[in-house]
Design a protein around this motif. Structure first.
Motif, mmCIF file in Angstrom:
data_model
loop_
_atom_site.group_PDB
_atom_site.id
_atom_site.type_symbol
_atom_site.label_atom_id
_atom_site.label_comp_id
_atom_site.label_asym_id
_atom_site.label_seq_id
_atom_site.Cartn_x
_atom_site.Cartn_y
_atom_site.Cartn_z
ATOM 1 N N SER A 54 1.905 -10.328 -7.168
ATOM 2 C CA SER A 54 0.866 -9.856 -6.254
ATOM 3 C C SER A 54 1.466 -9.118 -5.059
ATOM 4 C CB SER A 54 0.042 -11.058 -5.774
ATOM 5 O OG SER A 54 -0.895 -10.653 -4.828
ATOM 6 N N ARG A 55 2.569 -9.663 -4.496
ATOM 7 C CA ARG A 55 3.215 -9.025 -3.336
ATOM 8 C C ARG A 55 3.771 -7.655 -3.703
ATOM 9 N NH1 ARG A 55 5.528 -13.937 -2.294
ATOM 10 N NH2 ARG A 55 7.616 -13.244 -2.798
ATOM 11 N N LEU A 56 4.435 -7.576 -4.855
ATOM 12 C CA LEU A 56 5.014 -6.296 -5.296
ATOM 13 C C LEU A 56 3.913 -5.259 -5.527
ATOM 14 C CD1 LEU A 56 7.673 -7.598 -7.850
ATOM 15 C CD2 LEU A 56 8.158 -6.541 -5.639
ATOM 16 N N ARG A 57 2.839 -5.707 -6.154
ATOM 17 C CA ARG A 57 1.722 -4.806 -6.450
ATOM 18 C C ARG A 57 1.079 -4.319 -5.156
ATOM 19 N NH1 ARG A 57 -0.810 -8.006 -9.711
ATOM 20 N NH2 ARG A 57 -2.368 -8.783 -8.263
ATOM 21 N N ARG A 58 0.848 -5.256 -4.240
ATOM 22 C CA ARG A 58 0.183 -4.911 -2.981
ATOM 23 C C ARG A 58 1.002 -3.901 -2.177
ATOM 24 N NH1 ARG A 58 -3.353 -8.467 -0.548
ATOM 25 N NH2 ARG A 58 -3.704 -9.062 -2.701
ATOM 26 N N GLY A 59 2.322 -4.127 -2.127
ATOM 27 C CA GLY A 59 3.183 -3.201 -1.375
ATOM 28 C C GLY A 59 3.133 -1.788 -1.938
ATOM 29 N N THR A 60 3.167 -1.677 -3.256
ATOM 30 C CA THR A 60 3.108 -0.365 -3.915
ATOM 31 C C THR A 60 1.770 0.313 -3.639
ATOM 32 O OG1 THR A 60 4.539 -1.203 -5.678
ATOM 33 C CG2 THR A 60 3.339 0.828 -6.137
ATOM 34 N N LEU A 61 0.691 -0.458 -3.701
ATOM 35 C CA LEU A 61 -0.648 0.101 -3.476
ATOM 36 C C LEU A 61 -0.834 0.547 -2.028
ATOM 37 C CD1 LEU A 61 -2.739 -2.396 -5.633
ATOM 38 C CD2 LEU A 61 -2.390 0.042 -6.110
ATOM 39 N N TYR A 62 -0.295 -0.232 -1.085
ATOM 40 C CA TYR A 62 -0.353 0.162 0.326
ATOM 41 C C TYR A 62 0.287 1.538 0.521
ATOM 42 C CZ TYR A 62 -1.759 -4.348 2.445
ATOM 43 O OH TYR A 62 -2.432 -5.471 2.849
ATOM 44 N N THR A 63 1.488 1.677 -0.038
ATOM 45 C CA THR A 63 2.233 2.936 0.099
ATOM 46 C C THR A 63 1.461 4.089 -0.531
ATOM 47 O OG1 THR A 63 4.300 1.676 -0.011
ATOM 48 C CG2 THR A 63 4.456 4.056 -0.365
ATOM 49 N N TYR A 64 0.898 3.833 -1.697
ATOM 50 C CA TYR A 64 0.185 4.889 -2.416
ATOM 51 C C TYR A 64 -1.084 5.305 -1.671
ATOM 52 C CZ TYR A 64 -1.206 7.772 -6.339
ATOM 53 O OH TYR A 64 -1.535 8.843 -7.128
ATOM 54 N N ALA A 65 -1.779 4.338 -1.106
ATOM 55 C CA ALA A 65 -2.994 4.637 -0.322
ATOM 56 C C ALA A 65 -2.648 5.583 0.815
ATOM 57 C CB ALA A 65 -3.601 3.346 0.221
ATOM 58 N N ASP A 66 -1.531 5.317 1.451
ATOM 59 C CA ASP A 66 -1.038 6.158 2.544
ATOM 60 C C ASP A 66 -0.749 7.577 2.048
ATOM 61 O OD1 ASP A 66 -0.578 6.166 5.218
ATOM 62 O OD2 ASP A 66 1.492 5.479 5.118
ATOM 63 N N GLU A 67 -0.109 7.660 0.882
ATOM 64 C CA GLU A 67 0.276 8.967 0.320
ATOM 65 C C GLU A 67 -0.933 9.844 -0.015
ATOM 66 O OE1 GLU A 67 2.776 8.351 -3.081
ATOM 67 O OE2 GLU A 67 4.365 7.396 -1.907
ATOM 68 N N ILE A 68 -2.011 9.231 -0.534
ATOM 69 C CA ILE A 68 -3.169 10.043 -0.944
ATOM 70 C C ILE A 68 -4.216 10.163 0.166
ATOM 71 C CG2 ILE A 68 -2.853 9.530 -3.402
ATOM 72 C CD1 ILE A 68 -5.261 7.603 -3.196
ATOM 73 N N GLY A 69 -3.905 9.608 1.338
ATOM 74 C CA GLY A 69 -4.820 9.737 2.477
ATOM 75 C C GLY A 69 -6.056 8.865 2.372
ATOM 76 N N ALA A 70 -5.953 7.741 1.663
ATOM 77 C CA ALA A 70 -7.093 6.822 1.567
ATOM 78 C C ALA A 70 -7.245 6.075 2.889
ATOM 79 C CB ALA A 70 -6.888 5.838 0.419
ATOM 80 N N THR A 71 -8.468 6.046 3.395
ATOM 81 C CA THR A 71 -8.714 5.356 4.673
ATOM 82 C C THR A 71 -9.064 3.887 4.466
ATOM 83 O OG1 THR A 71 -10.967 6.223 4.552
ATOM 84 C CG2 THR A 71 -9.419 7.398 5.975
ATOM 85 N N LYS A 72 -9.516 3.543 3.262
ATOM 86 C CA LYS A 72 -9.831 2.149 2.936
ATOM 87 C C LYS A 72 -9.281 1.836 1.549
ATOM 88 C CE LYS A 72 -12.201 1.596 6.701
ATOM 89 N NZ LYS A 72 -13.595 1.967 6.854
ATOM 90 N N MET A 73 -8.844 0.600 1.375
ATOM 91 C CA MET A 73 -8.306 0.156 0.084
ATOM 92 C C MET A 73 -9.154 -1.030 -0.376
ATOM 93 S SD MET A 73 -4.341 -0.805 -0.495
ATOM 94 C CE MET A 73 -3.978 -2.377 -1.231
#
Length: 275
Positions: free
Chosen positions: A120-139
């Protein structure tokens, strides 16, 4: 299909939509112009969340964008075609992130031990980074009311802290806002809705089959309580929204040290002798 069944299905859909709408409004989860990254695992919860958010997108008085994201963790036998085929069939833009967290988890966690926490931690960290990359304001994550309560008891029983999963969360670095639109929805309703909609469920072969997890123990405890006292789950969840710090024992939340008698307060008892 009988009429009563279709009436019940309609009630189920309306209930889930109403509860998700209330959670989104109560916590101001989605604002005008938001780009919402909907995290899809292939399980019943995330499919239901996407389905309901697409409905809210149509009826909401604001404009917001939805993009679905799935993380292919390179688990053996993971059916890579299922999610893309489903998302294309309903016309939702999506991204698949390929990240071999499976090997990391297998390497770090001894055989037979619970993998969920690290995974879960590994997945969450990757998703956080990706959200930032694509300019997502909410996850958006698919946790529901039962997940939140289970986490509360897990933290209390095993972690010595009084905390759960908040419906809305700012990440530690301040760069991501996580929302949980299903925070008011019960797992039972989500399960029924998932069957009704016939979502193409992808089982988790890495951790879904592990027995005797602490979370499973807590889940069974809550189910047993609900069986014995129907409505208890709802009452307990309401308790998370009605915290009274002065009646607990956290000195950081309430100034117990400064408590002293107020000499100017009105006496509580009448002088019976003078009546």
């Amino acid at each position: 299909m009988s009429t009563s069944l279709s009436v019940n299905q309609n009630k189920l859909q309306k209930r889930l939509r109403r509860l998700a709408g209330e959670a989104v409004t109560d916590f101001n989860m989605i604002e005008d112009g938001d780009k919402v990254m909907v995290c899809l695992s292939g399980g019943k919860d995330s499919y239901t969340m996407l389905d309901i958010l697409l409905y809210l997108q149509k009826v909401a008085p604001i404009q917001f964008e939805i993009v679905a994201v799935n993380m292919d963790q390179k688990q053996p036998g993971f059916p890579e075609h299922v999610l893309p085929a489903y998302l294309e069939s309903i016309g939702v833009p999506y991204h698949i992130i390929e990240k071999d967290t499976y090997s990391v988890v297998k390497e770090k966690i001894p055989e037979g031990k619970t993998t969920c926490s690290l995974c879960s931690r590994l997945r969450r960290g990757t998703l956080y980074t990706y959200a930032d990359e694509i300019g997502a304001t909410k996850m958006a994550l698919g946790h529901h009311r039962d997940d939140i309560l289970e986490t509360f008891f897990l933290n209390m029983f095993y972690g010595g802290t009084l905390k759960a999963m908040p419906p809305k969360l700012l990440s530690d670095d301040g760069r991501n806002v996580v929302i949980r639109p299903l925070a008011y929805c019960s797992e039972k309703d989500i399960e029924a809705y998932s069957e009704l909609k016939e979502f193409p469920i992808i089982p988790c072969n890495l951790c879904g089959s592990q027995e005797n997890l602490q979370r499973q123990v807590v889940k069974e405890m809550l189910l047993e309580w609900e069986r014995k006292s129907p409505g208890r789950t709802e009452i307990m969840f309401r308790a998370l929204q009605n915290v009274v710090p002065s009646q607990l024992a956290d000195r950081n939340l309430f100034d117990f040290q400064s408590l002293k008698i107020d000499d100017s307060a009105t006496p509580r008892f009448l002088d019976v002798m003078s009546l």
